[in-house]
Scaffold this active site. Structure first.
Site, short mmCIF file in Angstrom:
data_model
loop_
_atom_site.label_atom_id
_atom_site.label_comp_id
_atom_site.label_asym_id
_atom_site.label_seq_id
_atom_site.Cartn_x
_atom_site.Cartn_y
_atom_site.Cartn_z
N TYR A 55 0.99 -1.05 0.02
CA TYR A 55 0.25 0.08 0.34
C TYR A 55 0.98 1.63 -0.36
O TYR A 55 0.34 3.09 0.15
CB TYR A 55 -0.97 0.22 0.86
CG TYR A 55 -2.15 -0.83 1.12
CD1 TYR A 55 -1.84 -2.13 0.00
CD2 TYR A 55 -3.19 -1.50 1.82
CE1 TYR A 55 -3.14 -2.57 -0.23
CE2 TYR A 55 -4.14 -1.80 1.54
CZ TYR A 55 -4.29 -2.58 0.70
OH TYR A 55 -5.53 -3.47 0.87
N LYS A 57 3.65 -14.24 5.45
CA LYS A 57 3.60 -15.52 4.69
C LYS A 57 5.11 -15.13 4.72
O LYS A 57 5.15 -15.39 3.70
CB LYS A 57 2.81 -15.05 3.47
CG LYS A 57 2.18 -16.32 2.65
CD LYS A 57 1.29 -17.33 2.79
CE LYS A 57 1.46 -18.19 1.49
NZ LYS A 57 1.29 -19.73 2.02
N ASP A 75 -2.30 -17.69 5.38
CA ASP A 75 -4.03 -18.19 4.40
C ASP A 75 -4.50 -19.36 6.05
O ASP A 75 -5.79 -19.25 6.05
CB ASP A 75 -3.61 -19.29 3.44
CG ASP A 75 -1.78 -19.77 3.49
OD1 ASP A 75 -1.76 -19.54 5.03
OD2 ASP A 75 -1.70 -20.71 2.96
N ASP A 79 -5.64 -5.82 5.29
CA ASP A 79 -7.10 -4.13 5.23
C ASP A 79 -7.73 -5.79 5.26
O ASP A 79 -8.95 -5.92 5.67
CB ASP A 79 -6.49 -4.02 4.30
CG ASP A 79 -7.23 -3.47 3.37
OD1 ASP A 79 -8.58 -3.37 4.44
OD2 ASP A 79 -7.21 -2.86 2.45
N ASP A 135 -11.60 -7.26 7.51
CA ASP A 135 -13.17 -7.10 7.12
C ASP A 135 -13.87 -8.41 7.35
O ASP A 135 -14.47 -8.67 7.91
CB ASP A 135 -12.76 -6.82 5.36
CG ASP A 135 -13.16 -5.55 5.42
OD1 ASP A 135 -12.86 -4.49 5.75
OD2 ASP A 135 -12.85 -4.51 4.26
#
Ligand code: ATP
Length: 337
Positions: A123, A168, A200, A224, A228
């Site tokens: 980002y 990860k 994951d 992010d 959600d």
């Protein structure tokens, strides 16, 4: 003491949820003898089409001069407004508490705080294209990882004391490898238990057994997405508040977007924006050492809980109340608390 609050109403449902929140603030001011001087600034899609810029300089200056700031969602200009403000003021910590509220159907019981590094990763916006191939640079530094790990450590000390570092590193060996290593080093200075999980696996465990998490510490994009997911486990995007915090400055915002599909219908859920103001008061209370703000935050949350128990819910959480009705009810509840 007058507290200066900079406010961006934003696009889509932003003005409606702002009005409901302002109604609630009026009641908090009288009850707790507080005085907020609120100044509205433009930013977002509408501002871009009207003025040719999504983030005018007076909005940035307004944020700079305010004691704290709050913003509604912006639409397609999120990168030019939300991400830009985070960069300008170096608001490196994105804090998203997620928990259940009464009378809201949820996937599972959940009580986590997601601490998301807010200044780096993909980002950073370092993208380019050469010969029809698009590139995005992923930046993860020792400096930014240390400071976000400290935020997670401090929050975990006030909770049950477990930090799960989500990354990860088996694939992104350099960037996630550094994040994992430096975060662990920094967290070893705190009296907290530290776990690690690949992103994951974490996204699956979050749905299956959210009680396995307390504080989740992660990089920008993973945070992010996971936040959600976590908000949806608690019931809806419409109840999730968030904070963007730096050393000196902070702004607060609902985690949801501008929701153009329901804009102007008076059915948007205002609780995420209202609870964002609660987070603002908690932050300001620490900053200014003003206990009244902490008490007002407590009053506000109690009123939200009471309103939900009374069935004051918008359609996204299974109710039929209007946005402004929720603002009016909370105002009355606060007066009578
Ligand atoms: P962004 O990329 O900015 O997050 P988006 O379009 O992906 O935007 P949202 O704008 O958050 O996502 O909307 C996703 C869905 O959730 C839409 O159907 C929208 O109506 C609904 N939604 C989002 N926020 C609210 C809210 N406060 N009240 C009711 N419904 C909402």
């Amino acid at each position: 003491m007058v507290y200066r609050i900079a406010w961006i109403k934003g696009d889509g449902i932003g003005p409606e949820i702002s009005e409901a929140t302002l109604n609630v603030i009026e009641a908090l001011e009288s009850k707790h003898n507080l005085n907020f001087s609120i100044v509205f600034y433009e930013a977002g899609d509408l501002c871009l089409s009207k003025r040719g810029t999504a983030l005018p300089s007076e909005t940035v200056e307004g944020f700079r001069n305010a004691d704290a700031a709050i913003k509604g969602p912006v639409g397609e200009t999120s990168m030019d407004v939300t991400v830009k403000l985070r960069q300008i003021f170096d608001l490196y910590a994105n804090i998203r508490p997620v928990k259940n509220f009464p009378n809201i159907e949820c996937v599972k019981n959940i009580d986590v705080v997601i601490v998301r590094e807010n200044s780096e990763d993909l980002y950073k916006g370092l993208e380019f294209e050469i010969d029809n191939i698009a590139f995005a640079l992923r930046i993860v530094s020792d400096y930014a990882t240390k400071r976000i790990a400290r935020v997670a450590g401090e929050i975990a000390c006030k909770r049950s004391g477990l930090v799960t570092i989500v990354h990860k590193s088996n694939v992104l060996r350099k960037t996630c490898g550094l994040f994992s290593r430096v975060a662990k080093e920094e967290l070893s200075k705190y009296p907290v238990k530290v776990n690690e999980m690949y992103v994951d696996a974490a996204s699956a465990v979050l749905i299956r057994s959210p009680e396995k998490f307390d504080v989740i510490l992660t990089t920008n994009m993973f945070g992010d997405i996971l936040s959600d997911e976590a908000a949806q486990i608690a019931g809806s995007l419409g109840i999730g508040p968030s904070a963007n915090i730096g050393e000196e400055k902070a702004f607060f915002e609902p985690i949801h977007g501008a929701a153009p599909d329901i804009a102007g219908k008076n059915i948007a859920n205002p609780y995420a924006m209202i609870l964002s103001f609660k987070m603002l008061m908690e932050w300001l209370s620490e900053k200014k050492n003003d206990q009244r703000l902490k008490e007002a935050a407590y009053t506000l949350e109690s009123a939200v809980v009471e309103a939900l128990k009374m069935g004051y819910k918008t359609p996204d959480i299974g109710g039929n109340k209007k946005t402004d009705e929720i603002g009016h009810l909370l105002h009355k509840l606060i007066e009578n608390l």
